[in-house]
Design a protein around this motif. Structure first.
Motif, PDB file in Angstrom:
ATOM      1  N   ALA A   1       0.841  -1.210   0.000  1.00 52.04           N
ATOM      2  CA  ALA A   1       0.000   0.000   0.000  1.00 52.04           C
ATOM      3  C   ALA A   1       0.869   1.251   0.000  1.00 52.04           C
ATOM      4  O   ALA A   1       0.569   2.241  -0.695  1.00 52.04           O
ATOM      5  N   GLU A   2       1.959   1.226   0.760  1.00 51.99           N
ATOM      6  CA  GLU A   2       2.875   2.363   0.792  1.00 51.99           C
ATOM      7  C   GLU A   2       3.560   2.559  -0.554  1.00 51.99           C
ATOM      8  O   GLU A   2       3.713   3.688  -1.030  1.00 51.99           O
ATOM      9  N   LEU A   3       3.966   1.470  -1.187  1.00 43.93           N
ATOM     10  CA  LEU A   3       4.612   1.565  -2.493  1.00 43.93           C
ATOM     11  C   LEU A   3       3.657   2.142  -3.540  1.00 43.93           C
ATOM     12  O   LEU A   3       4.070   2.893  -4.426  1.00 43.93           O
ATOM     13  N   LEU A   4       2.390   1.773  -3.432  1.00 32.96           N
ATOM     14  CA  LEU A   4       1.385   2.255  -4.380  1.00 32.96           C
ATOM     15  C   LEU A   4       0.907   3.664  -4.047  1.00 32.96           C
ATOM     16  O   LEU A   4       0.225   4.294  -4.861  1.00 32.96           O
ATOM     17  N   GLU A   5       1.238   4.111  -2.826  1.00 28.04           N
ATOM     18  CA  GLU A   5       0.757   5.406  -2.331  1.00 28.04           C
ATOM     19  C   GLU A   5      -0.769   5.468  -2.378  1.00 28.04           C
ATOM     20  O   GLU A   5      -1.371   6.428  -2.846  1.00 28.04           O
ATOM     21  N   CYS A   6      -1.375   4.399  -1.874  1.00 26.60           N
ATOM     22  CA  CYS A   6      -2.832   4.272  -1.848  1.00 26.60           C
ATOM     23  C   CYS A   6      -3.315   3.895  -0.451  1.00 26.60           C
ATOM     24  O   CYS A   6      -2.582   3.241   0.309  1.00 26.60           O
ATOM     25  N   LYS A   7      -4.520   4.281  -0.132  1.00 26.86           N
ATOM     26  CA  LYS A   7      -5.170   3.788   1.063  1.00 26.86           C
ATOM     27  C   LYS A   7      -5.576   2.333   0.826  1.00 26.86           C
ATOM     28  O   LYS A   7      -5.827   1.929  -0.325  1.00 26.86           O
ATOM     29  N   PRO A   8      -5.682   1.517   1.876  1.00 27.38           N
ATOM     30  CA  PRO A   8      -6.056   0.111   1.683  1.00 27.38           C
ATOM     31  C   PRO A   8      -7.333  -0.075   0.859  1.00 27.38           C
ATOM     32  O   PRO A   8      -7.367  -0.921  -0.042  1.00 27.38           O
ATOM     33  N   ILE A   9      -8.371   0.714   1.132  1.00 32.48           N
ATOM     34  CA  ILE A   9      -9.645   0.547   0.437  1.00 32.48           C
ATOM     35  C   ILE A   9      -9.538   0.869  -1.051  1.00 32.48           C
ATOM     36  O   ILE A   9     -10.378   0.484  -1.858  1.00 32.48           O
ATOM     37  N   GLU A  10      -8.445   1.554  -1.434  1.00 30.73           N
ATOM     38  CA  GLU A  10      -8.277   1.948  -2.834  1.00 30.73           C
ATOM     39  C   GLU A  10      -7.580   0.870  -3.665  1.00 30.73           C
ATOM     40  O   GLU A  10      -7.391   1.052  -4.867  1.00 30.73           O
ATOM     41  N   ILE A  11      -7.249  -0.246  -3.026  1.00 32.11           N
ATOM     42  CA  ILE A  11      -6.541  -1.330  -3.726  1.00 32.11           C
ATOM     43  C   ILE A  11      -7.455  -2.545  -3.886  1.00 32.11           C
ATOM     44  O   ILE A  11      -8.061  -3.005  -2.918  1.00 32.11           O
ATOM     45  N   LEU A  12      -7.533  -3.051  -5.094  1.00 35.62           N
ATOM     46  CA  LEU A  12      -8.229  -4.316  -5.367  1.00 35.62           C
ATOM     47  C   LEU A  12      -7.170  -5.366  -5.668  1.00 35.62           C
ATOM     48  O   LEU A  12      -6.375  -5.214  -6.598  1.00 35.62           O
ATOM     49  N   HIS A  13      -7.129  -6.426  -4.857  1.00 37.29           N
ATOM     50  CA  HIS A  13      -6.180  -7.515  -5.072  1.00 37.29           C
ATOM     51  C   HIS A  13      -6.889  -8.703  -5.701  1.00 37.29           C
ATOM     52  O   HIS A  13      -7.984  -9.088  -5.290  1.00 37.29           O
ATOM     53  N   ILE A  14      -6.223  -9.315  -6.698  1.00 37.20           N
ATOM     54  CA  ILE A  14      -6.770 -10.459  -7.424  1.00 37.20           C
ATOM     55  C   ILE A  14      -5.795 -11.614  -7.320  1.00 37.20           C
ATOM     56  O   ILE A  14      -4.594 -11.451  -7.560  1.00 37.20           O
ATOM     57  N   GLY A  15      -6.283 -12.802  -6.953  1.00 35.40           N
ATOM     58  CA  GLY A  15      -5.401 -13.954  -6.848  1.00 35.40           C
ATOM     59  C   GLY A  15      -6.170 -15.251  -6.739  1.00 35.40           C
ATOM     60  O   GLY A  15      -7.396 -15.279  -6.866  1.00 35.40           O
ATOM     61  N   ASP A  16      -5.438 -16.342  -6.478  1.00 37.18           N
ATOM     62  CA  ASP A  16      -6.057 -17.668  -6.484  1.00 37.18           C
ATOM     63  C   ASP A  16      -6.006 -18.378  -5.134  1.00 37.18           C
ATOM     64  O   ASP A  16      -6.449 -19.509  -5.019  1.00 37.18           O
ATOM     65  N   SER A  17      -5.457 -17.709  -4.105  1.00 37.30           N
ATOM     66  CA  SER A  17      -5.354 -18.335  -2.788  1.00 37.30           C
ATOM     67  C   SER A  17      -6.358 -17.706  -1.824  1.00 37.30           C
ATOM     68  O   SER A  17      -6.346 -16.488  -1.631  1.00 37.30           O
ATOM     69  N   LEU A  18      -7.186 -18.540  -1.205  1.00 34.63           N
ATOM     70  CA  LEU A  18      -8.195 -18.034  -0.273  1.00 34.63           C
ATOM     71  C   LEU A  18      -7.541 -17.274   0.874  1.00 34.63           C
ATOM     72  O   LEU A  18      -8.059 -16.235   1.315  1.00 34.63           O
ATOM     73  N   ILE A  19      -6.405 -17.766   1.354  1.00 31.17           N
ATOM     74  CA  ILE A  19      -5.733 -17.122   2.491  1.00 31.17           C
ATOM     75  C   ILE A  19      -4.908 -15.925   2.035  1.00 31.17           C
ATOM     76  O   ILE A  19      -5.091 -14.798   2.494  1.00 31.17           O
ATOM     77  N   ASN A  20      -3.972 -16.158   1.110  1.00 28.54           N
ATOM     78  CA  ASN A  20      -3.049 -15.093   0.707  1.00 28.54           C
ATOM     79  C   ASN A  20      -3.709 -13.976  -0.086  1.00 28.54           C
ATOM     80  O   ASN A  20      -3.322 -12.808   0.025  1.00 28.54           O
ATOM     81  N   ASP A  21      -4.673 -14.340  -0.908  1.00 31.71           N
ATOM     82  CA  ASP A  21      -5.266 -13.372  -1.823  1.00 31.71           C
ATOM     83  C   ASP A  21      -6.707 -13.011  -1.465  1.00 31.71           C
ATOM     84  O   ASP A  21      -7.322 -12.172  -2.135  1.00 31.71           O
TER      85      ASP A  21
END
Length: 207
Positions: free
Chosen positions: A175-195
């Motif tokens: 989030a810091e690297l993206l300079e975004c608030k958490p709610i402003e990030i959408l993460h996409i992945g295939d792991s129920l835990i990690n993603d």
């Protein structure tokens, strides 16, 4: 947390299993590499042994708060896989290095169908893009060779971050690297835990 597309400024995407997969399979790549050392082994048998061993080793390593998917991790996976295959009971240093290094070759990886069209669409919408994945230094050459790195505003590989998903610190760093608030990030992945659970607990949106 409700899914809110209007707040999204950045898309974080997992790599292995989401955008990338070994080509044609880990078992086939191992079998091909091992033929150069005089081993004639069944790719499907290797694949089955690898999957079982990876799950077991990964579960054990997760119990260590300082765990990393580093060289030692893969050495344990390869040794465990070999122990299950008749005729391949021991792994010499040169064989392990050959198996390890071959996955730094972009030709060993397949970019999933539709990936570039998807990334082009995100770029057209002026969304920041990061690849956020638990992986090691080999992925740098894979991303360059497949041209995926050209789409990334930020690369967030665990080998560089110093943290792996689902560590809360990993999501905070990205989030810091993206300079975004958490709610402003959408993460996409295939792991129920990690993603899924990990980014959700961090306040991110996830899919």
């Amino acid at each position: 947390m409700r899914f809110d597309p209007s707040k999204i400024r950045a898309i974080s995407i997992d790599l292995n299993g989401t955008l990338l997969s070994p080509q044609p399979s880990v078992g086939a790549i191992y079998a091909e590499t091992l033929r150069g050392y005089g081993y004639l082994l069944d790719p499907e048998q290797i694949e089955d042994a690898f999957r079982r061993t990876f799950r077991e080793v990964h579960a054990t390593w997760l119990s260590d708060p300082d765990h990393r998917m580093d060289l030692a991790f893969w050495q344990e996976v390869v040794d465990g896989t070999a122990a299950e295959i008749q005729g391949w009971e021991a792994v010499s240093d040169d064989v392990f290095q050959a198996l390890y290094q071959t996955f730094s070759d972009p030709a060993r990886w397949k970019v999933r169908e539709g990936t570039f069209e998807f990334l082009d669409a995100l770029s057209e919408h002026k969304l920041k893009i990061t690849f956020f994945s638990n992986t090691d230094e080999r992925m740098h050459s894979v991303l360059q060779g497949t041209h995926l790195s050209e789409y990334a505003n930020v690369l967030a590989l665990s080998c560089d971050l110093g943290y792996e998903k689902p560590s809360p610190e990993s999501y905070r760093c990205v989030a810091e690297l993206l300079e975004c608030k958490p709610i402003e990030i959408l993460h996409i992945g295939d792991s129920l835990i990690n993603d899924g659970k990990g980014p959700y607990k961090a306040g991110w949106q996830c899919a």
